[in-house]
Design a protein around this motif. Structure first.
Motif, mmCIF file in Angstrom:
data_model
loop_
_atom_site.group_PDB
_atom_site.id
_atom_site.type_symbol
_atom_site.label_atom_id
_atom_site.label_comp_id
_atom_site.label_asym_id
_atom_site.label_seq_id
_atom_site.Cartn_x
_atom_site.Cartn_y
_atom_site.Cartn_z
ATOM 1 N N GLU A 95 0.819 -1.216 0.000
ATOM 2 C CA GLU A 95 0.000 0.000 0.000
ATOM 3 C C GLU A 95 0.854 1.268 0.000
ATOM 4 O OE1 GLU A 95 -4.057 -0.997 2.307
ATOM 5 O OE2 GLU A 95 -2.255 -1.309 3.534
ATOM 6 N N VAL A 96 2.155 1.110 0.012
ATOM 7 C CA VAL A 96 3.076 2.251 -0.040
ATOM 8 C C VAL A 96 3.439 2.532 -1.493
ATOM 9 C CG1 VAL A 96 5.348 3.109 0.653
ATOM 10 C CG2 VAL A 96 3.981 1.755 2.261
ATOM 11 N N ASP A 97 3.262 3.785 -1.907
ATOM 12 C CA ASP A 97 3.516 4.149 -3.308
ATOM 13 C C ASP A 97 4.964 4.553 -3.565
ATOM 14 O OD1 ASP A 97 0.720 3.951 -4.139
ATOM 15 O OD2 ASP A 97 0.411 5.732 -2.891
ATOM 16 N N HIS A 98 5.585 5.240 -2.606
ATOM 17 C CA HIS A 98 6.960 5.720 -2.766
ATOM 18 C C HIS A 98 7.725 5.486 -1.472
ATOM 19 C CE1 HIS A 98 6.045 7.929 -6.506
ATOM 20 N NE2 HIS A 98 4.910 8.257 -5.915
ATOM 21 N N VAL A 99 8.997 5.147 -1.607
ATOM 22 C CA VAL A 99 9.908 5.021 -0.468
ATOM 23 C C VAL A 99 11.072 5.972 -0.727
ATOM 24 C CG1 VAL A 99 11.412 3.497 0.850
ATOM 25 C CG2 VAL A 99 9.260 2.608 -0.100
ATOM 26 N N PHE A 100 11.212 6.962 0.141
ATOM 27 C CA PHE A 100 12.265 7.959 -0.017
ATOM 28 C C PHE A 100 13.363 7.690 0.994
ATOM 29 C CE2 PHE A 100 13.677 12.551 0.808
ATOM 30 C CZ PHE A 100 14.588 12.530 -0.228
ATOM 31 N N LEU A 101 14.556 7.341 0.506
ATOM 32 C CA LEU A 101 15.705 7.059 1.352
ATOM 33 C C LEU A 101 16.564 8.308 1.451
ATOM 34 C CD1 LEU A 101 16.742 3.554 -0.069
ATOM 35 C CD2 LEU A 101 15.055 4.079 1.702
ATOM 36 N N THR A 102 16.854 8.753 2.671
ATOM 37 C CA THR A 102 17.662 9.948 2.849
ATOM 38 C C THR A 102 18.661 9.730 3.976
ATOM 39 O OG1 THR A 102 17.563 12.372 3.120
ATOM 40 C CG2 THR A 102 16.060 11.063 4.472
ATOM 41 N N GLY A 103 19.716 10.542 4.006
ATOM 42 C CA GLY A 103 20.789 10.350 4.983
ATOM 43 C C GLY A 103 21.933 9.564 4.365
ATOM 44 N N GLY A 104 23.135 9.774 4.885
ATOM 45 C CA GLY A 104 24.332 9.192 4.294
ATOM 46 C C GLY A 104 24.309 7.683 4.170
ATOM 47 N N SER A 105 23.783 6.983 5.177
ATOM 48 C CA SER A 105 23.802 5.512 5.145
ATOM 49 C C SER A 105 22.826 4.931 4.133
ATOM 50 C CB SER A 105 23.511 4.942 6.538
ATOM 51 O OG SER A 105 24.558 5.255 7.428
ATOM 52 N N SER A 106 21.937 5.763 3.580
ATOM 53 C CA SER A 106 21.029 5.270 2.542
ATOM 54 C C SER A 106 21.779 4.884 1.277
ATOM 55 C CB SER A 106 19.973 6.329 2.211
ATOM 56 O OG SER A 106 20.565 7.463 1.598
ATOM 57 N N VAL A 120 21.696 -1.489 2.810
ATOM 58 C CA VAL A 120 20.579 -0.725 3.377
ATOM 59 C C VAL A 120 19.490 -0.554 2.329
ATOM 60 C CG1 VAL A 120 19.873 1.510 4.297
ATOM 61 C CG2 VAL A 120 22.002 0.460 5.092
ATOM 62 N N ARG A 121 19.899 -0.169 1.125
ATOM 63 C CA ARG A 121 18.921 -0.015 0.047
ATOM 64 C C ARG A 121 18.215 -1.346 -0.238
ATOM 65 N NH1 ARG A 121 18.230 3.644 -4.274
ATOM 66 N NH2 ARG A 121 17.188 2.723 -6.074
ATOM 67 N N ALA A 122 18.970 -2.439 -0.203
ATOM 68 C CA ALA A 122 18.393 -3.757 -0.490
ATOM 69 C C ALA A 122 17.296 -4.113 0.501
ATOM 70 C CB ALA A 122 19.487 -4.823 -0.477
ATOM 71 N N LEU A 123 17.425 -3.641 1.734
ATOM 72 C CA LEU A 123 16.418 -3.887 2.768
ATOM 73 C C LEU A 123 15.040 -3.406 2.302
ATOM 74 C CD1 LEU A 123 16.506 -4.809 5.863
ATOM 75 C CD2 LEU A 123 16.493 -2.383 6.380
ATOM 76 N N PHE A 124 15.016 -2.267 1.601
ATOM 77 C CA PHE A 124 13.755 -1.673 1.157
ATOM 78 C C PHE A 124 13.315 -2.213 -0.194
ATOM 79 C CE2 PHE A 124 15.516 0.992 4.355
ATOM 80 C CZ PHE A 124 14.415 1.387 5.097
ATOM 81 N N VAL A 125 14.277 -2.550 -1.036
ATOM 82 C CA VAL A 125 13.936 -3.170 -2.309
ATOM 83 C C VAL A 125 13.222 -4.489 -2.067
ATOM 84 C CG1 VAL A 125 14.876 -4.219 -4.404
ATOM 85 C CG2 VAL A 125 15.785 -2.029 -3.589
#
Length: 437
Positions: free
Chosen positions: A375-386, A391-396
């Protein structure tokens, strides 16, 4: 930069701080500093102190990139503090020992703000009436005290002479990201700071809506870039400083307690280790250690303020592994020399427990908002560790590659906070300490 700002957003970060000024017409500009290394919107959250009989109180100081420059010019005669935000919610922290003075958190903070304003020049001489400061969803520490942190923040920002409004940092990033959207959407903001990782779900309304963003739920955890740095320290540096070693006690040989190395896990504590009590404790450990050379190296790290260059080497490795499969960790000084090849796979195995806890916190935020991942349309990753691939793979894995957005990793929060300062109903966005505790 607009001549007359209507509101100011300040992202007071563990590692970096950023300021944005809103123009009252729906836009906001980042404040830029003419730093020693070049023009930048990022002001490092660092302080440097040195003794000077010609200044009032005998203690001179600098902040931001100028603090780093002062320290590198005169490391043996300086005290360098970074990431002091991380002790804001720590009830055990009372004051930092700076030469003969003891400075409370709010005193450190006011020194920092004084220099930030001075280096900003004309844009911050006359502050706007509305000032919005970001705060983490969850503060750093095993048992953080949000009420204490708020009290210390209030004392720190009283220096500005304006009423200060506190807003969750990922909500600021959500406001910034919403300027990219042209139609309603459900947005997850994942903000990775130096000390905390915060996750907020927001419903973004149409551009002409009275209230553009509606908060749905938030969760945070005290794991972020600093923890990842410590994992590298723990694997590559601390074994050479005696961790995992032993000492003699009468007729027994015992393991050196890990507590001796706890301060290396937090840069703000490592910078405070150079005090008489700690050095006497390390001298006793050196006397009884089986590997006295290792403890001598640890004492040298503390006495000669090697923490800063050590963490710089750690940061360089971490950044390199965000774009390369393998990189070299290199640190060289008369007292400690380390060279090691590290693969991205190695690094990801070291931070795996932290990533697992981050993932659980993302699930907690979804549950609080009453939403499923689809149900989430967009995921915005911010901050240096993004920028770290794992870390990105966690959300993918949870949301799919097509939903992931990033960019402006270090500046989006301040930009959004300044925009929030222009909202008619500002109180709707301020962080409630009772709900955050």
């Amino acid at each position: 930069m607009t001549a007359v700002a209507t509101s100011m957003g300040l992202d007071f970060g563990t590692t970096n701080s950023v300021v944005a000024l809103a123009d009252g017409a729906g836009g906001a500009d980042l404040l830029r500093f003419k730093a020693p290394a070049g023009d930048s919107a990022v002001f490092r959250s660092a302080l440097c102190f040195w003794q000077d009989d010609e200044v009032k109180g005998g203690l001179a100081h600098e902040a931001g990139p100028w603090a780093i420059a002062e320290f590198l010019d005169f490391p043996q005669g300086s005290r360098f503090l970074q990431s002091f935000k991380s002790v804001a919610a720590n009830s055990l922290f009372e004051a930092a020992n700076i030469f003969e003075k003891r400075l409370k958190f709010e005193e450190l903070g006011q020194i920092f703000l004084t220099h930030l304003r001075a280096h900003a020049g004309a844009p911050l001489r006359n502050l706007p009436e509305r000032i919005v400061v970001g705060r983490p969803v969850r503060y750093v520490g095993a048992r953080p005290d949000p009420a204490l942190a708020r009290q210390r923040y209030e004392a720190m920002f009283a220096l500005l002479g304006r009423e200060v409004h506190y807003v969750y940092e990922p909500i600021g990033a959500a406001f910034s990201f919403a300027t990219r959207l042209t139609k309603p959407a459900t947005l997850l903001v994942a903000d990775f700071g130096g000390g905390t990782s915060d996750f907020s779900l927001v419903r973004v309304q149409a551009p002409d809506a009275t209230q553009r963003c509606l908060p749905l739920g938030s969760a945070g955890i005290g794991i972020a870039g600093d923890r990842f740095d410590y994992r590298i320290m723990d694997q590559l540096v601390l074994p050479m400083l005696g961790k995992g070693g032993s000492y003699r006690s009468f007729d027994k040989v015992l393991d050196i307690p890990d507590g001796h190395f706890a301060d290396f896990g937090d840069w703000s504590r490592l910078a405070l280790m150079r005090n008489r009590r700690k050095l006497e404790e390390l001298a006793r450990l050196h006397h009884s250690a089986v590997d006295q050379a290792a403890i001598a190296r640890m004492i040298a790290v503390v006495e000669k303020e090697l923490g800063y260059p050590l963490y710089e080497a750690v940061g360089q490795l971490k950044r390199a592994l965000s774009t390369q499969d393998e990189a070299e960790f290199a640190f060289d000084s008369p007292d400690l020399s380390i060279k090691a090849q590290v693969t991205r796979e190695d690094f990801e195995s070291w931070i795996a427990p932290d990533l697992e806890r981050m993932g659980a916190t993302v699930d907690e935020a979804l549950a609080q908002a009453g939403l499923r991942a689809d149900e989430v349309d967009h995921v915005f990753l911010t901050g240096g560790s993004s920028l770290i691939p794992a870390v990105r793979a966690l959300f993918v894995q949870r949301f799919g590659e097509s939903k992931i957005d990033s960019g402006e990793e270090l500046t989006s929060i301040a930009h959004g906070l300044a925009l929030i300062g222009g909202e008619d109903h500002l109180q709707a966005w301020t962080a409630d300490e009772e709900s955050a505790a």
